[in-house]
Design a protein around this motif. Structure first.
Motif, PDB file in Angstrom:
ATOM      1  N   GLY A   1       0.794  -1.223   0.000  1.00 26.36           N
ATOM      2  CA  GLY A   1       0.000   0.000   0.000  1.00 26.36           C
ATOM      3  C   GLY A   1       0.823   1.267   0.000  1.00 26.36           C
ATOM      4  O   GLY A   1       0.375   2.302   0.523  1.00 26.36           O
ATOM      5  N   PHE A   2       1.991   1.230  -0.604  1.00 31.37           N
ATOM      6  CA  PHE A   2       2.882   2.389  -0.544  1.00 31.37           C
ATOM      7  C   PHE A   2       2.267   3.619  -1.211  1.00 31.37           C
ATOM      8  O   PHE A   2       2.405   4.744  -0.724  1.00 31.37           O
ATOM      9  CB  PHE A   2       4.222   2.044  -1.214  1.00 31.37           C
ATOM     10  CG  PHE A   2       5.063   1.093  -0.422  1.00 31.37           C
ATOM     11  CD1 PHE A   2       5.906   1.558   0.581  1.00 31.37           C
ATOM     12  CD2 PHE A   2       5.010  -0.280  -0.668  1.00 31.37           C
ATOM     13  CE1 PHE A   2       6.688   0.681   1.317  1.00 31.37           C
ATOM     14  CE2 PHE A   2       5.794  -1.157   0.054  1.00 31.37           C
ATOM     15  CZ  PHE A   2       6.631  -0.684   1.060  1.00 31.37           C
ATOM     16  N   ARG A   3       1.602   3.412  -2.335  1.00 38.28           N
ATOM     17  CA  ARG A   3       1.070   4.563  -3.062  1.00 38.28           C
ATOM     18  C   ARG A   3      -0.122   5.206  -2.353  1.00 38.28           C
ATOM     19  O   ARG A   3      -0.549   6.297  -2.723  1.00 38.28           O
ATOM     20  CB  ARG A   3       0.679   4.151  -4.483  1.00 38.28           C
ATOM     21  CG  ARG A   3       1.893   3.859  -5.356  1.00 38.28           C
ATOM     22  CD  ARG A   3       1.551   3.780  -6.831  1.00 38.28           C
ATOM     23  NE  ARG A   3       0.742   2.617  -7.175  1.00 38.28           N
ATOM     24  CZ  ARG A   3      -0.427   2.645  -7.765  1.00 38.28           C
ATOM     25  NH1 ARG A   3      -0.978   3.821  -8.077  1.00 38.28           N
ATOM     26  NH2 ARG A   3      -1.083   1.531  -8.047  1.00 38.28           N
ATOM     27  N   LYS A   4      -0.650   4.546  -1.333  1.00 38.30           N
ATOM     28  CA  LYS A   4      -1.766   5.096  -0.565  1.00 38.30           C
ATOM     29  C   LYS A   4      -1.288   5.843   0.677  1.00 38.30           C
ATOM     30  O   LYS A   4      -2.104   6.402   1.413  1.00 38.30           O
ATOM     31  CB  LYS A   4      -2.717   3.971  -0.156  1.00 38.30           C
ATOM     32  CG  LYS A   4      -3.369   3.259  -1.336  1.00 38.30           C
ATOM     33  CD  LYS A   4      -4.259   2.121  -0.882  1.00 38.30           C
ATOM     34  CE  LYS A   4      -4.892   1.393  -2.063  1.00 38.30           C
ATOM     35  NZ  LYS A   4      -5.731   0.238  -1.620  1.00 38.30           N
ATOM     36  N   GLN A   5       0.018   5.828   0.925  1.00 40.32           N
ATOM     37  CA  GLN A   5       0.559   6.472   2.113  1.00 40.32           C
ATOM     38  C   GLN A   5       1.451   7.644   1.725  1.00 40.32           C
ATOM     39  O   GLN A   5       1.957   7.716   0.604  1.00 40.32           O
ATOM     40  CB  GLN A   5       1.356   5.461   2.945  1.00 40.32           C
ATOM     41  CG  GLN A   5       0.539   4.238   3.354  1.00 40.32           C
ATOM     42  CD  GLN A   5       1.310   3.324   4.274  1.00 40.32           C
ATOM     43  OE1 GLN A   5       1.958   3.792   5.210  1.00 40.32           O
ATOM     44  NE2 GLN A   5       1.238   2.018   4.028  1.00 40.32           N
ATOM     45  N   SER A   6       1.638   8.546   2.665  1.00 49.00           N
ATOM     46  CA  SER A   6       2.482   9.714   2.418  1.00 49.00           C
ATOM     47  C   SER A   6       3.898   9.437   2.916  1.00 49.00           C
ATOM     48  O   SER A   6       4.087   9.089   4.087  1.00 49.00           O
ATOM     49  CB  SER A   6       1.926  10.945   3.141  1.00 49.00           C
ATOM     50  OG  SER A   6       0.651  11.283   2.634  1.00 49.00           O
ATOM     51  N   PRO A   7       4.900   9.582   2.049  1.00 52.63           N
ATOM     52  CA  PRO A   7       6.281   9.346   2.482  1.00 52.63           C
ATOM     53  C   PRO A   7       6.806  10.511   3.323  1.00 52.63           C
ATOM     54  O   PRO A   7       6.294  11.636   3.252  1.00 52.63           O
ATOM     55  CB  PRO A   7       7.032   9.236   1.164  1.00 52.63           C
ATOM     56  CG  PRO A   7       6.251  10.072   0.206  1.00 52.63           C
ATOM     57  CD  PRO A   7       4.812   9.916   0.617  1.00 52.63           C
ATOM     58  N   LEU A   8       7.839  10.220   4.091  1.00 49.49           N
ATOM     59  CA  LEU A   8       8.523  11.278   4.832  1.00 49.49           C
ATOM     60  C   LEU A   8       9.283  12.185   3.866  1.00 49.49           C
ATOM     61  O   LEU A   8       9.419  13.386   4.100  1.00 49.49           O
ATOM     62  CB  LEU A   8       9.496  10.671   5.845  1.00 49.49           C
ATOM     63  CG  LEU A   8       8.885   9.783   6.938  1.00 49.49           C
ATOM     64  CD1 LEU A   8       9.983   9.120   7.758  1.00 49.49           C
ATOM     65  CD2 LEU A   8       7.970  10.610   7.830  1.00 49.49           C
TER      66      LEU A   8
END
Length: 430
Positions: free
Chosen positions: A122-129
């Protein structure tokens, strides 16, 4: 009031050739903080590819991908380029995908991101640092791309920047057909005038009336180019391209390369048979091809055992140029290692063994590509003779296959330089 310093992510260089390394560093994290480094690429086939590693920041709040251990993810351990070589299709993608660059005049765009915590989906659904966009190029600045359609020959010529002239290369891919340019573009980026040749189209093996003259004409196109050193030309083949290369240098009196680089191929039948696949070989294919537990097609047994009858294989005792064989011992498509052993024996008996160099890599499959390319154990494939769609098993395991790609490419470039290159010839730089 104290101010929180945002997490920083650096990728150096952000723009590079695909066979160059980069350094990924995260700073301004809390000490002992779990984070995930993630790479994301959207392919020309409109599929997402990703890789990721789990890290823990040191006492300074820093993570260095080249120096620190990945504790989990698509790769583990100290792997500076793991964010590239361990790429795989995003969960839920189509099956049997293979990542290949078609348009070499544009880069592969890879987003490198850092996320808080150890996450796996689900990386694309989360906001990176933090996130950085990187460019990975096959074609260095100044390389010329020239489409070739003359004397019946179709291909693309890549000329390095600078005054030249340069050593030349005839670059041939395998049985999937079509015109693939990315390896030639990369070779031109290293100072070789490389012609990527289209020698049949997908599905046309049975009807294609290809003669040795086609390759002789192609070789002369390279030789006669004003930017090419006419007596410093090599041949580079993979799979069927290797079969063709071995045949040409053993049989043709008009094709006189200084050296050949042959990846994952064999010498087991004449060119006409290799390209048209006669009924006898087709019958054996149907009898001996089988499938693994995943229903992936295994083709290597079609050409085993290695025949003892000289009429069934190319007489490599006649080869007069230097030849480098690069093979993986888990090749499930062709018996490349067994063929290399037979080639060695034949050339020893012919008195030309001094021309042969062999590299064999453990747990490595058929598709030995330039460095940091993802490993493809099995991909979709259309059998040219029948147009049957299968998932072909190529073999290999990700980490050793990746190591083999990196090591073999370095040795291939050194081999080409030794046999083809003049010390005064300029080389392209990114």
């Amino acid at each position: 009031m104290s101010q929180t310093i945002p997490t920083s992510l650096s990728v150096v260089p952000t723009r590079a050739l695909v066979d160059e390394t980069f350094k990924v560093v995260v700073e301004n994290l809390p000490p002992a903080s779990p984070v995930t480094l993630h790479a994301l690429l959207y392919s020309e086939d409109k599929d997402y590819w990703e890789a990721y590693g789990h890290y823990v920041s040191d006492h300074r709040g820093t993570v260095s991908v080249a120096e620190d251990l990945s504790l989990g993810g698509t790769y583990t351990g100290k792997e500076a380029m793991g964010l590239l070589w361990s790429m795989r299709p995003e969960p839920g993608s189509r099956t049997g995908l293979r990542l290949r660059k078609r348009e070499v005049t544009s880069p592969m765009l890879v987003h490198i991101s850092v996320y808080s915590g150890h996450i796996t989906e689900g990386f694309r659904k989360q906001s990176p640092l933090a996130s950085v966009l990187t460019e990975r190029w096959y074609m260095a600045p100044g390389v010329q791309r020239i489409e070739i359609k003359e004397k019946g020959v179709q291909g693309t010529f890549f000329i390095p920047p600078g005054p030249g002239p340069f050593p030349g290369l005839l670059d041939m891919w395998g049985g999937g057909g079509g015109l693939l340019e990315y390896r030639s573009a990369l070779l031109a980026s290293h100072g070789y005038a490389s012609l990527a040749l289209q020698y049949f189209s997908p599905g046309e093996l049975q009807s294609a009336d290809l003669q040795i003259q086609y390759f002789e004409v192609t070789f002369n196109i390279i030789k006669d180019h004003p930017q090419v050193i006419p007596d410093s030309i090599g041949i580079f083949g993979l799979s069927l391209g290797t079969v063709v290369a071995i045949y040409l240098v053993a049989v043709s009196t008009k094709i006189t390369p200084r050296c050949c680089v042959c990846i994952s191929g064999h010498h087991l039948y004449p060119l006409g048979t290799a390209l048209n696949l006669n009924l006898k070989l087709e019958k054996k294919r149907l009898e001996t091809e089988h499938y693994d537990e995943n229903n992936y097609q295994i083709s290597r047994d079609v050409r085993l055992p290695i025949p003892t009858d000289l009429s069934e294989k190319v007489d490599v005792r006649k080869i007069k140029c230097h030849m480098l064989l690069v093979n993986g011992d888990d090749d499930q498509n062709v018996p490349a290692v067994e063929a290399a052993e037979d080639i060695t024996q034949m050339m020893r008996s012919g008195g030309n063994l001094q021309l042969l160099t062999t590299l064999t890599y453990p747990n490595t499959g058929h598709l030995i590509e330039p460095p940091y390319s993802p490993h493809f154990r099995a991909t979709n494939f259309i059998i040219p003779t029948t147009k049957e769609k299968v998932i072909s098993l190529w073999g290999g395991q990700p980490k050793p296959h990746s190591d083999a790609q990196e090591d073999s490419w370095r040795k291939i470039l050194a081999y080409l330089h030794h046999h083809l290159y003049s010390s005064t010839t300029p080389k392209a730089k990114m």
